[in-house]
Design a protein around this motif. Structure first.
Motif, mmCIF file in Angstrom:
data_model
loop_
_atom_site.group_PDB
_atom_site.id
_atom_site.type_symbol
_atom_site.label_atom_id
_atom_site.label_comp_id
_atom_site.label_asym_id
_atom_site.label_seq_id
_atom_site.Cartn_x
_atom_site.Cartn_y
_atom_site.Cartn_z
ATOM 1 N N MET A 46 0.832 -1.198 0.000
ATOM 2 C CA MET A 46 0.000 0.000 0.000
ATOM 3 C C MET A 46 0.868 1.250 0.000
ATOM 4 O O MET A 46 1.564 1.538 0.989
ATOM 5 N N ASP A 63 0.263 5.303 -0.967
ATOM 6 C CA ASP A 63 -0.658 6.323 -1.442
ATOM 7 C C ASP A 63 0.113 7.390 -2.225
ATOM 8 O O ASP A 63 1.335 7.341 -2.345
ATOM 9 N N GLN A 64 -0.616 8.363 -2.752
ATOM 10 C CA GLN A 64 0.013 9.373 -3.597
ATOM 11 C C GLN A 64 1.062 10.170 -2.833
ATOM 12 O O GLN A 64 2.141 10.473 -3.360
ATOM 13 N N GLY A 67 3.800 -0.962 -3.827
ATOM 14 C CA GLY A 67 3.173 0.043 -4.674
ATOM 15 C C GLY A 67 2.052 -0.479 -5.542
ATOM 16 O O GLY A 67 1.746 0.098 -6.585
ATOM 17 N N ASP A 84 -3.556 1.624 -3.466
ATOM 18 C CA ASP A 84 -3.562 2.894 -2.752
ATOM 19 C C ASP A 84 -4.112 2.699 -1.342
ATOM 20 O O ASP A 84 -4.285 1.568 -0.870
ATOM 21 N N GLU A 85 -4.425 3.799 -0.672
ATOM 22 C CA GLU A 85 -4.839 3.724 0.733
ATOM 23 C C GLU A 85 -6.194 3.061 0.924
ATOM 24 O O GLU A 85 -6.554 2.703 2.054
ATOM 25 N N HIS A 86 -6.957 2.892 -0.154
ATOM 26 C CA HIS A 86 -8.245 2.195 -0.067
ATOM 27 C C HIS A 86 -8.150 0.749 -0.547
ATOM 28 O O HIS A 86 -9.178 0.086 -0.702
ATOM 29 N N HIS A 115 -7.233 -0.051 -3.512
ATOM 30 C CA HIS A 115 -7.567 -0.042 -4.932
ATOM 31 C C HIS A 115 -6.272 -0.141 -5.727
ATOM 32 O O HIS A 115 -5.295 0.574 -5.440
ATOM 33 N N TRP A 124 -3.453 0.415 -8.359
ATOM 34 C CA TRP A 124 -2.946 1.426 -9.294
ATOM 35 C C TRP A 124 -2.887 0.785 -10.687
ATOM 36 O O TRP A 124 -2.241 -0.249 -10.863
ATOM 37 N N ALA A 182 2.072 2.807 -8.332
ATOM 38 C CA ALA A 182 2.295 4.025 -7.550
ATOM 39 C C ALA A 182 3.664 4.640 -7.826
ATOM 40 O O ALA A 182 3.818 5.860 -7.757
#
Length: 710
Positions: A475, A477-478, A501, A504-506, A508, A510, A517
């Motif tokens: 995980m 995130d941006q 990577g 993301d934080e949910h 989901h 990339w 990521a």
């Protein structure tokens, strides 16, 4: 806002010392034993005990009856003997009168079954009734002891979530709905985060949110919901802790507070990085891992505590003098390991060493758990070792070690509880891969290459390190992706592994190819994964690399690399598998820095084989390993380097350094192997154990260590 760091202060007219002692349960013993305990504590130089952790039923025998008399008497005896008290508010295990009256405080498992009393932590964190009684007890304790000069710290509850981390009760469901509403604001945002269009799980109201309860064998819980449930569960316990903490602090604002974490390589179930800002000082319970990983895992866990504590001194609240009682096989410690193990934590920044427990119980579930005073009594090697440790800690304090800071390493290895949450789902490319596995393998492999790394949570300022390892951080995130790019652009060296990577934080994915990521940072594109295992006949169990290393469990199918990406190793396999010649190890230039990608699980041995070439391509200089022959003695000089070279290390040793503000430093040297290791130094040996000293030459026997002032 983070709480200010506050360390428990010594009793009046006593000097600053390392805190040394353990959990003390006087209510398990006749009062005539207490004076004998105090005599032995003084003999061992014990200066603190934790009291009352599981004493609720003895402090409050019934709802409207209180009994502080016995506790007053033992605190007074201890204090007059110069022994301070780390006083628990005693809420860890509710008494039977409470659970009989209010069985609705008992937590439920994922099938809805009640977890009955009979052990400990049989309460649900979201129960308003449990909170009412716990805060009533906390306030009563604080009011009664607010002016007691012998209480130096509050020990809030005990090991939150050790047994009751995940509760599936109706109270928990109501609290989870409220948590989701605070986090997301609208049900549409929850739907987006959880991807509820999949399997017709879309919701139109917060009342439709249900806990991830049992849904049948072999079925799969919504991963977004499960991720948030784990976050919520950590937060629910944290909220309960904060309520207890604040009830105590309101009445006794001058007494610092802590709660004991449970940080180990394989047991970080709560988001302790998040919790660390809520304690006045960090404390940890750690129990050794048997076998050849024992020393390394201990150093790894202690380093992680140093990271959570932001390099403030921290407290080893529990460890064991010898065997524990809760494993299928409870191995003993070898001679020398009692003190060696304590000093590993001190070497990593601990300014307190305590044990579970002071006196070994004669009844109950923990009667076979070791203690500072064993069943054999004071005339035992165990108690002699305890006394030596107490004396050596006092010597270290006199020498100036107390309050020094662990020197920052060259390399940061990231540990991310959020990635562990995500990797624990039951529908991933392989159930053999979890985030928690990889950081400890890197820590040990770097030790094998002569580098002691710092274990660091991602929220820390790891940009100050020369190199940073991103180990199976599924995980990202941006914001984290942007930090990694900025770090590399400024000249940093990044080492990213497989399974990083991806989401993301949910949780989901990339899109566009893995690792989405940070795909531009590492300069490779992956289209699919190639898991390995032996659960079916004929499936691939491993993959050979062109550098001689062997991958297992997970390999990435890298389908393209950027023109400026250097391929250091490929897979060697049968032509029809599609893996022959596929890149496995790469290095990519990015701004002023570089990023390596390790596209498979190599384990400790494979990393040791592969990292020299990877680090050379990155421009990260590994130390030269000292010749282990008769003329290859490592020399530790007072300037922190060596007499032969400033870049020489011995991978048979674990070496750390604690530094004072005035520049004085203390080097801790531990033997990692089961054979003697020779060290030469022109520094002063402050303390040692299992170590023969002849002039400037030290010979560390197995389990041996030395602390050298420089």
């Amino acid at each position: 806002m983070a709480r200010s760091y506050r360390w428990p202060q010594p009793l009046k007219d006593q000097p600053q010392r390392f805190w040394f002692g353990g959990d003390y349960n006087p209510d398990q013993w006749p009062e005539e034993v207490w004076d004998e305990d105090i005599r032995l504590m003084q003999q061992a130089k014990v200066n603190v005990v934790s009291l009352g952790i599981f004493s609720w039923s003895n402090i409050q025998p019934s709802e409207f009856r209180w009994n502080f008399g016995w506790l007053d008497r033992i605190i007074d005896k201890l204090g007059r003997a110069g022994i301070a008290v780390d006083l628990a508010n005693a809420t860890a295990s509710p008494p039977l009168w409470l659970t009989n009256k209010h069985p609705e405080i008992l937590w439920r498992d994922e099938r809805g079954d009640i977890v009955w009393p009979g052990a400990r932590q049989h309460w649900r964190p979201t129960s308003p009734i449990m909170r009412h009684y716990a805060l009533e007890l906390s306030r009563a304790m604080a009011e009664h002891y607010k002016d007691n000069p012998y209480v130096v710290a509050w020990h809030v509850s005990n090991e939150y979530g050790c047994h009751n981390l995940y509760d599936y009760s109706d109270d928990a469901q109501e609290a989870f709905r409220a948590w989701c509403k605070r986090k997301y604001g609208t049900i549409e945002h929850v739907n987006d985060a959880w991807g509820t269009n999949f399997w017709s799980q879309r919701m139109t109201d917060f009342d439709q949110i249900i806990l991830p309860r049992f849904i049948g064998e072999g079925n799969f819980t919504n991963p977004g919901k499960l991720l948030d449930f784990k976050r919520f569960s950590s937060d629910a316990l944290k909220d309960f802790y904060i309520a207890e903490r604040d009830a105590l602090a309101q009445i006794t604002p001058d007494i610092p507070l802590t709660t004991n974490f449970m940080v180990s390589a394989f047991g970080v179930d709560i988001d302790y990085d998040d919790w660390s800002s809520e304690v006045d000082f960090l404390s940890n319970d750690h129990y050794f891992t048997p076998g050849d990983a024992m020393l390394d895992e201990m150093a790894y866990s202690a380093s992680l505590c140093d990271g959570f504590a932001r390099k403030h001194p921290w407290w080893l609240m529990e460890n064991s003098t010898a065997a524990v009682n809760w494993r299928p096989i409870n191995y003993r410690k070898q001679p020398g390991q009692l003190e060696r193990d304590a000093m590993v934590h001190v070497a990593m920044g601990a300014d307190a060493v305590c044990y579970f427990q002071w006196r070994q119980s004669k009844a109950g579930a923990e009667k076979y758990h070791s203690a500072m005073v064993s069943h054999a009594g004071e005339h035992s090697q165990n108690f002699k070792d305890v006394c030596k440790l107490g004396s050596d800690l006092q010597t270290l304090a006199d020498a100036g070690v107390l309050g020094t800071t662990l020197q920052r390493a060259r390399v940061a290895v990231l540990f991310d509880r959020q990635s562990q949450f995500a990797s624990e789902h039951t529908a991933t490319p392989t159930q053999q891969v979890r985030h928690a596995y990889e950081p400890v393998q890197w820590f040990r492999a770097l030790l094998d290459l002569g580098v002691t790394a710092d274990m660091v949570p991602p929220t820390l300022e790891w940009e100050e390190y020369e190199a940073v390892v991103v180990p199976s951080m599924m995980m990202i995130d941006q914001a984290m992706a942007d930090r990694l790019r900025a770090y590399a652009e400024a000249g940093g060296k990044v080492l990213v592994t497989y399974a990083s990577g991806i989401v993301d934080e949910h949780d989901h994915v990339w899109l566009g190819g893995y690792p989405g990521a940070i795909r531009d940072l590492v300069g490779v594109r992956i289209e699919e994964f190639a898991p390995m295992g032996n659960d079916f006949d004929g499936t691939p169990e491993s993959l050979q690399l062109s550098n001689g290393a062997v991958a297992h469990d997970w390999a990435d199918v890298i389908t393209s690399v950027e023109p400026d990406t250097q391929v250091l190793a490929t897979y060697v396999d049968k032509p029809w598998t599609g893996m022959d010649g596929v890149p496995a190890l790469t290095v990519h230039e990015f701004g002023q820095g570089k990023a390596a990608y390790i596209g498979c699980r190599l384990g400790r041995e494979g990393l040791v084989r592969s990292l020299p070439a990877v680090c050379e391509a990155l421009g990260f200089e590994l130390p030269e390993l000292a010749d282990t022959g008769s003329d290859g003695q490592l020399a530790i000089a007072t300037d922190g380097g060596t007499q032969r070279s400033s870049n020489v290390a011995d991978n048979r040793l674990l070496i750390t350094k604690r530094v004072a503000k005035d520049g004085k430093s203390f080097t801790f040297v531990f033997n990692r192997v089961f054979e003697p290791v020779s060290v030469a130094t022109d520094g002063h040996v402050v303390i040692s154990n299992n170590c023969e000293i002849q002039g400037s030459n030290l010979e560390l026997a197995p389990n041996g260590f030395a602390v050298i002032a420089q």
